[in-house]
Design a protein around this motif. Structure first.
Motif, short mmCIF file in Angstrom:
data_model
loop_
_atom_site.label_atom_id
_atom_site.label_comp_id
_atom_site.label_asym_id
_atom_site.label_seq_id
_atom_site.Cartn_x
_atom_site.Cartn_y
_atom_site.Cartn_z
N ARG A 118 25.39 51.81 37.55
CA ARG A 118 25.58 50.78 38.58
C ARG A 118 24.22 50.39 39.13
NH1 ARG A 118 30.67 50.04 40.63
NH2 ARG A 118 29.70 49.29 42.53
N MET A 135 28.83 33.41 39.92
CA MET A 135 29.77 33.57 38.80
C MET A 135 31.17 33.84 39.34
SD MET A 135 27.84 33.38 36.10
CE MET A 135 26.59 32.39 36.87
N ARG A 155 35.75 54.99 36.40
CA ARG A 155 36.59 55.71 37.37
C ARG A 155 37.91 56.09 36.68
NH1 ARG A 155 35.78 53.79 43.18
NH2 ARG A 155 33.95 52.48 43.10
N LEU A 179 43.58 49.88 43.35
CA LEU A 179 42.95 48.56 43.17
C LEU A 179 43.62 47.52 44.07
CD1 LEU A 179 42.54 48.88 39.34
CD2 LEU A 179 40.66 48.30 40.88
N LEU A 215 42.18 46.93 47.62
CA LEU A 215 40.83 46.36 47.84
C LEU A 215 40.92 44.92 48.34
CD1 LEU A 215 38.97 47.73 44.68
CD2 LEU A 215 39.06 48.73 46.98
N VAL A 265 36.91 39.46 47.32
CA VAL A 265 35.50 39.17 47.63
C VAL A 265 35.07 37.78 47.15
CG1 VAL A 265 34.67 41.55 47.74
CG2 VAL A 265 34.79 40.42 45.52
N PHE A 266 35.84 37.18 46.25
CA PHE A 266 35.50 35.83 45.78
C PHE A 266 36.67 34.89 46.08
CE2 PHE A 266 33.16 38.59 42.66
CZ PHE A 266 31.89 38.31 43.13
N THR A 298 38.56 41.10 43.42
CA THR A 298 37.99 42.17 44.25
C THR A 298 36.84 42.86 43.52
OG1 THR A 298 39.37 43.89 43.29
CG2 THR A 298 40.33 42.61 45.12
N GLY A 317 37.07 45.69 42.43
CA GLY A 317 37.70 46.49 41.37
C GLY A 317 38.08 45.69 40.15
N SER A 355 33.54 42.74 37.21
CA SER A 355 32.55 43.68 36.67
C SER A 355 31.45 43.85 37.71
CB SER A 355 31.99 43.19 35.33
OG SER A 355 31.27 41.99 35.50
N PRO A 356 30.89 45.05 37.80
CA PRO A 356 29.85 45.30 38.80
C PRO A 356 28.46 44.89 38.30
CG PRO A 356 30.31 47.30 37.62
CD PRO A 356 31.21 46.26 37.02
N LEU A 357 27.54 44.72 39.20
CA LEU A 357 26.13 44.53 38.81
C LEU A 357 25.66 45.86 38.22
CD1 LEU A 357 24.99 42.50 41.92
CD2 LEU A 357 25.26 41.64 39.59
N LEU A 389 33.43 29.79 32.94
CA LEU A 389 33.47 30.92 31.99
C LEU A 389 34.52 30.72 30.90
CD1 LEU A 389 32.97 33.84 34.57
CD2 LEU A 389 31.24 32.63 33.24
N HIS A 439 28.46 45.86 33.26
CA HIS A 439 28.01 44.70 32.49
C HIS A 439 26.54 44.38 32.76
CE1 HIS A 439 27.67 40.76 30.84
NE2 HIS A 439 27.93 40.09 31.94
N PHE A 445 24.04 42.36 31.80
CA PHE A 445 24.25 41.08 31.11
C PHE A 445 23.92 41.08 29.60
CE2 PHE A 445 22.59 39.99 35.51
CZ PHE A 445 23.84 39.97 36.10
C1 LIG Z 1 29.37 35.70 32.11
C2 LIG Z 1 29.54 36.86 33.04
O1 LIG Z 1 29.66 37.98 32.63
S1 LIG Z 1 29.62 36.51 34.67
C3 LIG Z 1 29.65 38.04 35.49
C4 LIG Z 1 28.31 38.37 35.98
N1 LIG Z 1 28.42 39.50 36.92
C5 LIG Z 1 28.70 39.32 38.21
O2 LIG Z 1 28.85 38.20 38.67
C6 LIG Z 1 28.80 40.56 39.06
C7 LIG Z 1 29.96 40.44 40.00
N2 LIG Z 1 30.05 41.62 40.83
C8 LIG Z 1 29.47 41.71 42.06
O3 LIG Z 1 28.76 40.82 42.50
C9 LIG Z 1 29.71 42.96 42.87
O4 LIG Z 1 29.99 44.03 42.02
C10 LIG Z 1 30.89 42.76 43.87
C11 LIG Z 1 30.49 41.72 44.91
C12 LIG Z 1 32.16 42.31 43.15
C13 LIG Z 1 31.25 44.09 44.56
O5 LIG Z 1 30.11 44.64 45.08
P1 LIG Z 1 30.17 45.85 46.12
O6 LIG Z 1 30.82 45.42 47.36
O7 LIG Z 1 28.81 46.42 46.16
O8 LIG Z 1 31.16 46.84 45.38
P2 LIG Z 1 31.41 48.37 45.66
O9 LIG Z 1 31.08 49.13 44.46
O10 LIG Z 1 30.77 48.80 46.95
O11 LIG Z 1 32.98 48.39 45.81
C14 LIG Z 1 33.62 47.99 46.99
C15 LIG Z 1 34.75 48.96 47.25
O12 LIG Z 1 35.66 48.88 46.18
C16 LIG Z 1 35.92 50.18 45.68
N3 LIG Z 1 36.19 50.06 44.24
C17 LIG Z 1 35.45 49.38 43.32
N4 LIG Z 1 36.01 49.51 42.11
C18 LIG Z 1 37.11 50.29 42.26
C19 LIG Z 1 38.07 50.77 41.38
N5 LIG Z 1 38.06 50.48 40.06
N6 LIG Z 1 39.08 51.56 41.88
C20 LIG Z 1 39.12 51.86 43.17
N7 LIG Z 1 38.22 51.42 44.08
C21 LIG Z 1 37.23 50.65 43.62
C22 LIG Z 1 34.66 50.94 45.97
O13 LIG Z 1 34.90 52.33 46.02
C23 LIG Z 1 34.28 50.41 47.31
O14 LIG Z 1 35.06 51.08 48.29
P3 LIG Z 1 34.40 51.56 49.68
O15 LIG Z 1 33.96 50.27 50.34
O16 LIG Z 1 35.52 52.25 50.33
O17 LIG Z 1 33.25 52.41 49.29
#
Ligand SMILES: CC(=O)SCCNC(=O)CCNC(=O)[C@H](O)C(C)(C)COP(=O)(O)OP(=O)(O)OC[C@H]1O[C@@H](n2cnc3c(N)ncnc32)[C@H](O)[C@@H]1OP(=O)(O)O
Length: 430
Positions: free
Chosen positions: A19, A177, A232, A240, A243, A246-247, A260, A262, A265-267, A311, A387, A389
């Motif tokens: 991550r 995205m 996980r 899930l 949660l 977020v978008f 959300t 969950g 995909s995460p950064l 996408l 992911h 990228f």
């Molecule tokens: C062409 C392409 O591929 S486009 C795609 C390019 N990639 C992107 O755009 C990345 C998109 N992702 C993101 O920007 C970020 O990951 C976000 C905004 C979605 C989330 O970021 P964050 O808020 O930092 O996520 P974080 O990991 O803290 O998770 C938030 C909460 O969800 C929970 N959570 C996340 N995944 C899961 C899961 N699978 N199961 C249970 N809980 C989960 C976390 O434990 C956390 O809980 P907490 O707040 O109680 O600690």
């Protein structure tokens, strides 16, 4: 011109994905791609070998890495006479690199090559603001101390500390995205529960594949990680569902927001590599072939003026590839659809099932049809693995090639959506 030859996928190697701002926070693109490449070199006994070429890339790159891949090759155990270069097609980079290397092998231009990709959002290239950058360039270009001092007078106290941080957003729309995917999710009425089910399945399948040892010869431990840090195994649809979105959380349709942390995909930080070769080279080196490269296609959508969805380009690329190869979904045993967001996978599947979309947008008489969920991302995908990228394409090619090798025969489809409204898709077969 040479006749077209079969292209073998011999194997892959990646580091576990981490991550963002986690275990690899202090690792650079060079460090990570170097680790993935050296693991591949060790696995297939390539130390000292001069390969046809190495093609790889990163979406986010420091200016000092103007030819990142060549630097990585020079620092590796490959013969330094191996040419290497960077390419970039956003999240399609790793697969595009494999297609490029495969095409050169197919045409007889090279016998063997490595494709790869790497990305880190932890070590993102942070630039100074444009005004300061110009002033610093002028200071550097001045021919005398006086000239440098004159240019330096343009520096203002508040100016130097306003950096430009790369945003995960489309330059032409300013939307991230995730925000783009949220628009598409609403357009296709993608259900929240279906997204959470897809995400949970991705984690459970990836965890099971690690337990079975599937990744033992595909993933090399790095900086203390032996598995993808985002994985996980204990997640569930219920967890899930708890949660918060977020978008798509602003505007009149905010109450329908379903994406959300969950089901997105995460950064992520990470790197992957894949070894491709001609049949002759594989035989001469006594290396077994996992799968054969079976063709590729790219497409782009107009997400700026049109309503196609940022996408959604794979929804157009896949039918073109099917038409060109004379195949239908029934001819595939595996579907590897990159999970940028669960909603984007589900919107793509919905498009292929829609008679209206297939008629109006693809010019088809009938829908392409459903994809059997039992054949989709059978060992998990980006929601669970993460992911990084440009590294996702290599992860998927190696995973699918090994799946086909284990099955003994069959065919798999790879579909990757990319920023800029692009899609890169390919077929592997055995
Ligand atoms: C062409 C392409 O591929 S486009 C795609 C390019 N990639 C992107 O755009 C990345 C998109 N992702 C993101 O920007 C970020 O990951 C976000 C905004 C979605 C989330 O970021 P964050 O808020 O930092 O996520 P974080 O990991 O803290 O998770 C938030 C909460 O969800 C929970 N959570 C996340 N995944 C899961 C899961 N699978 N199961 C249970 N809980 C989960 C976390 O434990 C956390 O809980 P907490 O707040 O109680 O600690």
């Amino acid at each position: 011109m040479q006749t077209v030859r079969r292209v073998a996928i011999i194997g892959g190697n990646r580091i576990p994905f981490a991550r963002s701002n986690g275990r690899y926070a202090k690792a650079s693109n060079q460090d990570m791609l170097g680790a993935a490449l050296n693991g591949l070199v060790a696995r297939f006994g390539l130390a000292g070998e001069r390969l046809g070429e190495v093609a790889a890339g990163a979406v986010l790159k420091h200016s000092r890495d103007f030819n990142l891949t060549r630097e990585v090759v020079l620092g590796s155990r490959l013969d330094p006479h191996t040419p290497a270069y960077d390419l970039q097609q956003a999240c399609g980079t790793g697969l595009e690199a494999a297609i490029l290397v495969a095409n050169k092998i197919a045409l007889g231009q090279i016998e063997v090559g490595i494709a790869g990709g790497v990305d880190t959002t932890s070590d993102a290239p942070l630039a100074v603001n444009e005004e300061l950058r110009r002033t610093l360039l002028e200071i550097n270009a001045a021919r005398s101390l006086g000239g440098r001092l004159r240019a330096a007078t343009r520096l203002r106290p508040a100016q130097p500390f306003r950096p430009e941080i790369p945003r995960n957003a489309e330059p032409r729309t300013g939307l991230s995205m995730g925000e783009h995917a949220a628009i598409t999710a609403r357009r296709w009425n993608v259900d929240r529960r279906a997204q959470d089910e897809l995400a949970a399945r991705s984690h459970h399948r990836l965890a099971a594949a690690y337990e079975r040892g599937f990744f033992d010869d595909l993933v090399t431990p790095y900086l203390g990680l032996t598995r993808d840090a985002n994985l996980r195994p204990d997640t569930s649809v219920e967890k899930l569902a708890a949660l918060k979105p977020v978008f798509g959380t602003r505007g009149p349709e905010a109450d329908q927001a379903s994406m959300t942390a969950g089901n997105s995909s995460p950064l992520t930080d990470g790197a992957s590599t894949v070894l491709l070769a001609s049949e002759e080279w594989a035989n001469a080196h006594r290396l077994p072939v996992l799968a054969w490269f079976g063709g590729a296609e790219t497409a782009a959508v107009d997400f700026v003026h049109g309503d196609e969805g940022l996408l959604m380009a794979p929804a157009y690329a896949v039918p073109r590839l099917l038409a060109r190869t004379g195949l239908t979904f029934a001819d595939f045993d595996y579907f590897e659809i990159h999970e940028a967001f669960a909603s984007q996978v589900l919107a793509t599947l919905a498009a292929w099932e829609s008679a209206e979309f297939c008629r109006d947008r693809l010019g088809l008489d009938a829908p392409l049809g459903p994809v059997d969920p039992a054949k989709l991302n059978v060992n998990g995908s980006s929601l669970a693995a993460g992911h990084p990228f440009a590294a996702t394409g290599g992860r998927i090619v190696a995973t699918l090639a090994k799946l086909l090798a284990q099955r003994g025969s069959g065919r798999g489809l790879i579909s990757i959506c990319a920023a800029g409204g692009q899609g890169v898709v390919a077929i592997l077969e055995r």
